[in-house]
Design an enzyme around this catalytic site. Structure first.
Site, mmCIF file in Angstrom:
data_model
loop_
_atom_site.group_PDB
_atom_site.id
_atom_site.type_symbol
_atom_site.label_atom_id
_atom_site.label_comp_id
_atom_site.label_asym_id
_atom_site.label_seq_id
_atom_site.Cartn_x
_atom_site.Cartn_y
_atom_site.Cartn_z
ATOM 1 N N TYR A 21 -11.898 -8.828 3.565
ATOM 2 C CA TYR A 21 -11.704 -7.465 3.088
ATOM 3 C C TYR A 21 -12.737 -7.109 2.026
ATOM 4 O O TYR A 21 -13.341 -7.974 1.404
ATOM 5 C CB TYR A 21 -10.275 -7.238 2.583
ATOM 6 C CG TYR A 21 -9.872 -7.841 1.249
ATOM 7 C CD1 TYR A 21 -10.149 -7.195 0.045
ATOM 8 C CD2 TYR A 21 -9.136 -9.029 1.190
ATOM 9 C CE1 TYR A 21 -9.726 -7.719 -1.168
ATOM 10 C CE2 TYR A 21 -8.704 -9.564 -0.017
ATOM 11 C CZ TYR A 21 -9.005 -8.893 -1.200
ATOM 12 O OH TYR A 21 -8.585 -9.411 -2.398
ATOM 13 N N GLY A 22 -12.954 -5.804 1.874
ATOM 14 C CA GLY A 22 -13.891 -5.313 0.872
ATOM 15 C C GLY A 22 -15.356 -5.517 1.198
ATOM 16 O O GLY A 22 -16.150 -5.719 0.272
ATOM 17 N N GLN B 227 -7.172 -13.995 4.729
ATOM 18 C CA GLN B 227 -7.844 -12.742 4.398
ATOM 19 C C GLN B 227 -8.347 -12.820 2.954
ATOM 20 O O GLN B 227 -7.585 -12.613 2.011
ATOM 21 C CB GLN B 227 -6.888 -11.549 4.580
ATOM 22 C CG GLN B 227 -7.570 -10.216 4.323
ATOM 23 C CD GLN B 227 -6.667 -9.017 4.550
ATOM 24 O OE1 GLN B 227 -6.790 -7.998 3.871
ATOM 25 N NE2 GLN B 227 -5.747 -9.118 5.493
ATOM 26 N N TYR C 148 0.854 -1.190 0.000
ATOM 27 C CA TYR C 148 0.000 0.000 0.000
ATOM 28 C C TYR C 148 0.892 1.242 0.000
ATOM 29 O O TYR C 148 1.182 1.839 1.022
ATOM 30 C CB TYR C 148 -0.914 0.012 1.223
ATOM 31 C CG TYR C 148 -1.888 -1.139 1.323
ATOM 32 C CD1 TYR C 148 -2.168 -1.969 0.239
ATOM 33 C CD2 TYR C 148 -2.546 -1.403 2.521
ATOM 34 C CE1 TYR C 148 -3.059 -3.020 0.347
ATOM 35 C CE2 TYR C 148 -3.447 -2.447 2.634
ATOM 36 C CZ TYR C 148 -3.695 -3.253 1.549
ATOM 37 O OH TYR C 148 -4.584 -4.302 1.676
#
Length: 325
Positions: free
Chosen positions: A204-205, A176, A56
């Site tokens: 996630y998301g 994840q 990131y």
């Protein structure tokens, strides 16, 4: 805020983790001061679990997280749980998978420096690397655990077969995966497997990368540096059809005194195999909205009605490393 036990890791974490993907640059420009304030606000709201990744912004998100949590990372380290990910690197202008022992070690060392901490609570392989035998990746992480640089090991975006191969050398304590109302492929295999193997699941998301956030409409546009600007999930007839489904979900949520974002997060957490939903937010107000999802209980009848609404949806995929640059 209540906590849950994250699978075999036995980490006690809040069921909502604060995700920092949005501070890496893949979603457009980043206001670093606002980012630090948002992370600090998440901690003040009671969140103890923070998820980031080396990729990131290659240190940007990790540095911002470390900056926001600096006091606790130095004087009350056990009060927060830091999860990060490695196994991606830049090759020229391409983002590529590299879960080789040498790169993982460099990644861990870089993450520790960026975060400003002596150890990482949960280190996850970001994506499976077809060029590196899974056993070599697992063995490298086992060595880093023995050295005390990382405490627990997980994987991200792995299939059940890949997790099984990984476990032959080192059991993955967490996984994840992407999971939201428009992406449910893991329900058939990965989630039952994780539950049977006592593997913690942090999804996630949950807001479908903003589609379930309540702000995206048919006229919404994304900047050229936002990956959604070139994603088929946010263009074309499938996108327009899913916006109609989102509107129906919004009416369903409103009838229960909730927002669509709260419904989306509550739905993810309603699955018995899922312990944690990762939510990223740039503002305290949006974060508080997601936190209120913990007060929303969905009955079996509610879940069945949601399934009925979703029957009209177009199921979505998501970004891969190869499609991010």
């Amino acid at each position: 805020m209540r906590t849950v036990t994250l699978g075999a890791s036995h980490l006690e974490v809040t069921p909502i983790a604060y995700g920092t993907w949005q501070f890496g640059g893949d979603w457009g420009p980043v206001d670093e001061q606002a980012a630090v304030a948002a992370i600090s606000g998440a901690r003040s709201a009671g969140i103890n679990f923070f998820d980031t990744a080396q990729a990131y912004g290659f240190g940007r998100s990790e540095r911002l997280l470390g900056r926001a949590l600096k006091a606790e990372l130095r004087s009350a380290r056990d009060s927060v749980v830091i999860a990060t990910k490695g196994g991606l690197r830049m090759d020229g202008d391409r983002l590529v998978r590299d879960a080789s022992p040498a790169w993982l070690r460099k990644g861990v060392e870089a993450s520790l420096e960026a975060l400003g901490t002596d150890y990482i609570d949960l280190y996850q392989v970001h994506w499976p690397d077809p060029a590196t035998p899974i056993g070599e990746t697992a063995a490298a992480l086992a060595e880093l655990v023995r050295e005390g640089l990382i405490r627990h090991v997980g994987v991200s975006n792995y299939t059940t077969e890949q997790i099984t191969e990984f476990a032959a050398v080192l059991p993955a304590e967490t996984v994840q995966p992407p999971y939201h109302l428009f992406r449910r492929d893991i329900e058939a295999g990965l989630l039952p497997y994780a539950r049977a193997q006592h593997i913690g699941v942090l999804a996630y998301g949950p807001l479908a990368h903003g589609l379930l956030g309540g702000a995206i409409t048919g006229t919404t546009t994304f900047g050229a540096d936002d990956w959604r600007s070139h994603s088929p999930a946010f263009t074309g007839p499938g996108f327009r059809r899913n916006l109609q489904v989102v509107a129906a979900l919004g009416r369903f949520a409103a009838d229960r005194g909730a927002t669509i974002a709260q419904l989306a997060v509550a739905w993810v957490l309603a699955h018995p195999a899922v312990q944690v939903a990762i939510v990223g937010s740039r503002t305290p107000a949006h974060l508080q909205e997601s936190l209120s999802a913990l007060d929303l209980t969905l009955s079996q009848g509610d879940l069945a009605e949601i399934d009925s609404i979703m029957a009209a949806a177009v199921q979505l995929g998501g970004p891969s490393p190869e499609g991010m640059t």
